[in-house]
Design an enzyme around this catalytic site. Structure first.
Site, short mmCIF file in Angstrom:
data_model
loop_
_atom_site.label_atom_id
_atom_site.label_comp_id
_atom_site.label_asym_id
_atom_site.label_seq_id
_atom_site.Cartn_x
_atom_site.Cartn_y
_atom_site.Cartn_z
N HIS A 155 3.47 8.65 13.26
CA HIS A 155 2.56 7.33 13.51
C HIS A 155 3.24 6.32 14.25
O HIS A 155 4.39 6.10 13.90
CB HIS A 155 1.64 7.09 12.35
CG HIS A 155 2.39 6.45 11.13
ND1 HIS A 155 3.24 6.95 10.52
CD2 HIS A 155 2.14 5.05 10.57
CE1 HIS A 155 3.79 6.12 9.44
NE2 HIS A 155 3.35 4.94 9.52
N HIS A 161 0.89 -1.23 0.07
CA HIS A 161 -0.11 0.02 -0.14
C HIS A 161 0.98 1.46 -0.07
O HIS A 161 0.25 2.32 -0.41
CB HIS A 161 -0.91 -0.07 1.05
CG HIS A 161 -0.32 0.08 2.52
ND1 HIS A 161 0.36 -0.75 3.27
CD2 HIS A 161 -0.05 1.42 3.13
CE1 HIS A 161 0.93 -0.26 4.38
NE2 HIS A 161 0.63 1.05 4.47
#
Lengths: 93, 275
Positions: free
Chosen positions: B191, B126
Site C-alpha cells: 500500500h 492504529h
C-alpha cells in the site's frame, strides 16, 4: 522565540508537519498560518508548499508521506482522494 | 523454558472499523472472518503474554530521535492516539502489558547486541490498536508493544528484522518458568499512504510475500531490499513486522488465513498464523 538550532531543511519541514499533531499547534495554525510558519526556518519553497499546500512539492522535499497524509486530512480532504487531489495541484505541488 | 506458542500476522488499517463501506462488502466480510479466526487462535493458544510488533505512523517516533526498534516497558499502555484528534470509530482504552518479560528481553538484548530503545510511556496508534480491538477487545492478554521503524529512512534492513525475530525466539525460549508467549505482527501488505500512487496495490508482490511466508522461506523475505518494497508501495515496508515474526518462527510454515486486494481500503489486506 530564539533562533532554532541548525538542522537540515528536511528536518524543519517535517518538524512543522509533525507539530501539527499537537492540538495547541493546530489551533495556532488555524488562527494564523503565516505566524505559525514563522517559527520554523523554512526556505521559501518549503514555506510555499506548506501554505498552498503543495502536496507534490512537500514529498519532493523529503516530507514523510505519513505526515503529508495527516496534513492532507487536516486540510479537510477525504482520505481516499489523496492521489487525485495531489496529482492535480499546481506549481507549488 | 517458556514456549513461543503462537504467531499472528495481520494488516492493521483502520478502515475495517471506521470505513467499512469503502471496500467491497464480500472482501470486507472475509477480512472480518479472518480476524475472527485469528482471535480464536489467540484464545485457544491462551498465551500468558504477547509481543505486538508494528510500524508506527510518525505519531510518537520522529526523526529527531528515531530508533530502529523500541520496546515498551510498563504495566500498561493506551491508545489509539489518533482518537485525541478525531473520532476513529473504536474506543480509547488501556491495555495491560508485562514489564517483567519486557525488562528481561530488553536487558538480554542490550547484552547480546539487540539494542532496544525503551519507552516507559506510549500512546500507541492504529497500527496496534486496530488489531487489538479486533483480536482481544477486553484486554485479556498482556501485550508488549514493539516498534519497528517503517516510516523514515534509513530503516532496519529486512535481514536485521529477521535476525531480531530469531533472537526473540531464542530469548523467549530461555525465559525462566513455564510461560506461554505469542507474537502478533501487524502492517502491510502492499500500500501507499500520502504519495501519488496511493490506491495502487501490488498483488504480485503480496502473493509472492505470502507464498514465501507460508512456505517457511523466511530467508527469502529477509532478502527483500528497500527498493523492492518501495516499488510495491510507499508504506509496503511495514512488512518488516511480518519479517520479525518470520524470524521468530524461522523454518516453520505459516497458514494463510486471508488475502484480498481491497481497492477502497487502498491496501493488500492479509492475515496469517503460525501455530
Amino acid at each position: 522565540m530564539t533562533a532554532p538550532p541548525p538542522a537540515s531543511a528536511r528536518y524543519w519541514l517535517n518538524r512543522a508537519l509533525f507539530d501539527l499533531g499537537d492540538p495547541a499547534c493546530r489551533r495556532e495554525f488555524g488562527a494564523d498560518r503565516a505566524a505559525w510558519l514563522d517559527r520554523y526556518p523554512l526556505d521559501a519553497g518549503a514555506r510555499a508548499a506548506l501554505e498552498a499546500p503543495g502536496w507534490r512539492v512537500l514529498l519532493d522535499r523529503g516530507a514523510l508521506p505519513n505526515l503529508v497524509f495527516k496534513y492532507f486530512m487536516l486540510s479537510g480532504h477525504p482520505p481516499g482522494k489523496f492521489a487525485a487531489i495531489a496529482g492535480e495541484t499546481d506549481e507549488h505541488g | 523454558m517458556a514456549e513461543l506458542c503462537l504467531g499472528l500476522a495481520t494488516s492493521h488499517l483502520a478502515h475495517i472499523v471506521n470505513a467499512r463501506d469503502a471496500g467491497d462488502s464480500a472482501k470486507v466480510a472475509a477480512f472480518d472472518a479472518g480476524y475472527a479466526r485469528l482471535a480464536a487462535a489467540l484464545r485457544e493458544a491462551a498465551p500468558d503474554a504477547c509481543l505486538i510488533v508494528s510500524a508506527e505512523h510518525v505519531n510518537k517516533f520522529f526523526i529527531d530521535n528515531m530508533p530502529a526498534f523500541c520496546m515498551g516497558l510498563f504495566e500498561s499502555f493506551s491508545g489509539p492516539v489518533e482518537s485525541k484528534a478525531r473520532d476513529v470509530g473504536y474506543p480509547w482504552r488501556e491495555v495491560p502489558s508485562d514489564p517483567g518479560l519486557a525488562r528481561y528481553l530488553i536487558e538480554r538484548g542490550l547484552d547480546e547486541g539487540v539494542d532496544w530503545a525503551v519507552s516507559e510511556f506510549w500512546e500507541v496508534d492504529h497500527g496496534m490498536m486496530v488489531p487489538l480491538h479486533k483480536l482481544d477487545p477486553e484486554g485479556r492478554v498482556p501485550m508488549i508493544p514493539v516498534f519497528v521503524n517503517c516510516a523514515s529512512a534509513p530503516m532496519p534492513s529486512t535481514r536485521r528484522c529477521f535476525a531480531v525475530g530469531r533472537w526473540l525466539a531464542e530469548a523467549i525460549a530461555d525465559w525462566p518458568g513455564s510461560r506461554r508467549v505469542g507474537i502478533v505482527a501487524t502492517g502491510g501488505l502492499s500500500h501507499s499512504v500520502g504519495t501519488l500512487d496511493q490506491g495502487r496495490i501490488d498483488v504480485a508482490f503480496d502473493e509472492w510475500f505470502l507464498d514465501r511466508l507460508c512456505a517457511g522461506d523466511g530467508e527469502a523475505l529477509a532478502g527483500l531490499g528497500d527498493a523492492e518494497m518501495m516499488e510495491a508501495g510507499s508504506s509496503t515496508g511495514e512488512v518488516r513486522s511480518w519479517i520479525v515474526l518470520a524470524g521468530a518462527f524461522a523454518g516453520r510454515r505459516a497458514e494463510r488465513v486471508f488475502y484480498a486486494p481491497i481497492e477502497g481500503f487502498d491496501t493488500g489486506c492479509a492475515q496469517a498464523v503460525y501455530r
